[in-house]
Write a protein that holds these residues in place. Structure first.
Motif, mmCIF file in Angstrom:
data_model
loop_
_atom_site.group_PDB
_atom_site.id
_atom_site.type_symbol
_atom_site.label_atom_id
_atom_site.label_comp_id
_atom_site.label_asym_id
_atom_site.label_seq_id
_atom_site.Cartn_x
_atom_site.Cartn_y
_atom_site.Cartn_z
ATOM 1 N N MET A 110 0.834 -1.196 0.000
ATOM 2 C CA MET A 110 0.000 0.000 0.000
ATOM 3 C C MET A 110 0.875 1.256 0.000
ATOM 4 O O MET A 110 2.077 1.198 0.284
ATOM 5 N N THR A 111 0.284 2.390 -0.316
ATOM 6 C CA THR A 111 1.000 3.664 -0.279
ATOM 7 C C THR A 111 1.390 3.984 1.161
ATOM 8 O O THR A 111 0.596 3.808 2.089
ATOM 9 N N LEU A 112 2.610 4.458 1.347
ATOM 10 C CA LEU A 112 3.127 4.757 2.689
ATOM 11 C C LEU A 112 3.271 6.265 2.866
ATOM 12 O O LEU A 112 3.817 6.944 1.992
ATOM 13 N N VAL A 113 2.811 6.766 3.994
ATOM 14 C CA VAL A 113 2.891 8.194 4.290
ATOM 15 C C VAL A 113 3.634 8.371 5.606
ATOM 16 O O VAL A 113 3.335 7.680 6.596
ATOM 17 N N LEU A 114 4.606 9.256 5.627
ATOM 18 C CA LEU A 114 5.339 9.523 6.858
ATOM 19 C C LEU A 114 5.741 10.984 6.935
ATOM 20 O O LEU A 114 5.803 11.682 5.922
ATOM 21 N N ARG A 171 11.607 3.749 -5.660
ATOM 22 C CA ARG A 171 10.186 3.832 -5.983
ATOM 23 C C ARG A 171 9.778 5.271 -6.301
ATOM 24 O O ARG A 171 10.544 6.203 -6.111
ATOM 25 N N ARG A 172 8.529 5.404 -6.698
ATOM 26 C CA ARG A 172 7.975 6.747 -6.855
ATOM 27 C C ARG A 172 7.702 7.340 -5.482
ATOM 28 O O ARG A 172 7.300 6.637 -4.551
ATOM 29 N N ILE A 173 7.933 8.622 -5.381
ATOM 30 C CA ILE A 173 7.744 9.315 -4.107
ATOM 31 C C ILE A 173 7.250 10.732 -4.378
ATOM 32 O O ILE A 173 7.549 11.316 -5.423
ATOM 33 N N ALA A 174 6.491 11.248 -3.444
ATOM 34 C CA ALA A 174 6.110 12.664 -3.477
ATOM 35 C C ALA A 174 6.500 13.250 -2.128
ATOM 36 O O ALA A 174 6.176 12.678 -1.088
ATOM 37 N N VAL A 175 7.198 14.343 -2.149
ATOM 38 C CA VAL A 175 7.569 15.045 -0.919
ATOM 39 C C VAL A 175 6.872 16.396 -0.924
ATOM 40 O O VAL A 175 7.148 17.244 -1.779
ATOM 41 N N ALA A 176 5.950 16.561 0.012
ATOM 42 C CA ALA A 176 5.203 17.812 0.119
ATOM 43 C C ALA A 176 5.850 18.682 1.189
ATOM 44 O O ALA A 176 6.006 18.255 2.341
ATOM 45 N N ARG A 177 6.222 19.872 0.801
ATOM 46 C CA ARG A 177 6.908 20.794 1.711
ATOM 47 C C ARG A 177 6.106 22.078 1.861
ATOM 48 O O ARG A 177 5.629 22.642 0.883
ATOM 49 N N GLU A 178 5.941 22.520 3.108
ATOM 50 C CA GLU A 178 5.268 23.784 3.398
ATOM 51 C C GLU A 178 3.861 23.828 2.791
ATOM 52 O O GLU A 178 3.476 24.829 2.152
ATOM 53 N N LEU A 179 3.098 22.789 2.967
ATOM 54 C CA LEU A 179 1.741 22.735 2.408
ATOM 55 C C LEU A 179 0.887 23.918 2.863
ATOM 56 O O LEU A 179 0.895 24.275 4.040
ATOM 57 N N THR A 192 6.080 16.167 4.404
ATOM 58 C CA THR A 192 5.307 14.925 4.410
ATOM 59 C C THR A 192 5.739 14.110 3.204
ATOM 60 O O THR A 192 5.751 14.619 2.079
ATOM 61 N N LEU A 193 6.112 12.848 3.441
ATOM 62 C CA LEU A 193 6.579 11.977 2.374
ATOM 63 C C LEU A 193 5.499 10.949 2.050
ATOM 64 O O LEU A 193 4.951 10.315 2.951
ATOM 65 N N VAL A 194 5.209 10.801 0.767
ATOM 66 C CA VAL A 194 4.249 9.795 0.302
ATOM 67 C C VAL A 194 5.009 8.879 -0.653
ATOM 68 O O VAL A 194 5.506 9.324 -1.687
#
Length: 293
Positions: free
Chosen positions: A168-172, A193-201, A229-231
């Motif tokens: 499953m998708t992992l969020v940390l 893997r593919r990753i999305a890093v959200a900064r200063e949302l 936040t890392l997805v």
């Protein structure tokens, strides 16, 4: 509004209510009308950082007593808050950003209220993990929220090794100072893997990086600032069996290297013999995986 109990102390017939109030994760306009109504109606507000919360209250012209509830005064402050609720007062619990109880000390106060059978009302709203998950472009269900990885040692190694085969998708969450190290560990234990890093949302300098972990590491190679936040994409079903054995021996090696009393030589010999991996290969990996302080 949410409770029929009177705010008049002389008319209190039972316990008050603990309101768990979600607040903005950045943009102060991201607060619900119900949250504002609740903050205006309670007897007091328990905040992780009173200075931070006061800015939000001032923005919306709310004037209520503030008490501090954070990681360093959990026992004393939590006990006092419980006593006040049992005496009939209503308390709003807020965190610095987002929903209380998600990777912050509020979880203990909430659990305490549940254990005592006190009235509990959650006022939903922003949370960084959901915003980042939706913005990531990765599958949103199923997903697992892992919170913060342990900062070092055996616990950190076990954290990444044990979650390596989740599909499953992992969020940390992660701090800017540890991002580079976490990306390195993700690459080592979970692969590229593919990753999305959200900064200063929701803030002025909001950024969402999307790509492979290796490219992400390059992108954030300099100084990093802001909340993160890392997805991360889950393990692919078709390659788990093929990759599991190699990842497992590397994970076992890291665990041995983090075990007190086990030397590098002993760890290498154990893994080489048990997993039938060339000693030279294990030794090279062991040099990369020496415990970091």
């Amino acid at each position: 509004m949410h409770s029929k109990r009177s705010n008049n102390a002389g008319e209190r017939a039972g316990p008050g209510t603990l309101y768990v109030v979600a607040t903005p994760i950045g943009n102060l306009s991201d607060i619900s009308l119900r949250a504002l109504e609740t903050l205006r109606s309670v007897h007091l507000i328990a905040a992780e950082d009173t200075r931070h919360t006061r800015k939000l209250l001032s923005r919306h012209d709310i004037h209520k007593p503030l008490v501090s509830y954070h990681g360093h005064n959990l026992e004393r402050s939590g006990r006092e808050l419980m006593e006040r609720i049992e005496a009939g007062e209503s308390v709003a619990l807020v965190t610095d950003a987002g929903t209380p109880g998600v990777s912050d000390p509020g979880a203990l106060l909430i659990a305490g209220a549940v254990d005592r059978g006190l009235p509990l009302v959650v006022i939903p709203g922003p949370t960084a993990l959901i915003a980042a998950l939706v913005a990531s472009g990765l599958p949103t269900h199923p997903f697992v929220f892992l919170g913060f990885a342990p900062s070092r040692g055996h616990g950190r190694t076990k954290f990444f090794a044990s979650h390596a085969i989740l599909t499953m998708t992992l969020v940390l969450y992660e701090s800017p100072k540890r991002l580079a190290r976490t990306l390195e560990d993700i690459l080592t234990f979970w692969g590229d893997r593919r990753i999305a890093v959200a900064r200063e949302l929701t803030k002025r300098h909001e950024e969402v990086f999307r790509g492979l972990v290796s490219r992400c590491r390059e992108h954030f190679s300099g100084e990093v600032k802001g909340e993160l936040t890392l997805v991360v994409e889950g393990a692919a079903e078709g390659i788990i069996a093929a990759e599991r054995e190699e990842r497992d021996w590397r994970g076992e090696l890291r665990l041995l290297l983090d075990t007190p009393g086990v030397t590098l030589k002993e760890a290498v010999e154990r893994i080489a013999a048990a997993r039938r991996v060339p000693r030279r290969t294990v030794y090279r990996e062991a040099l990369r995986g020496k415990p970091r302080t």
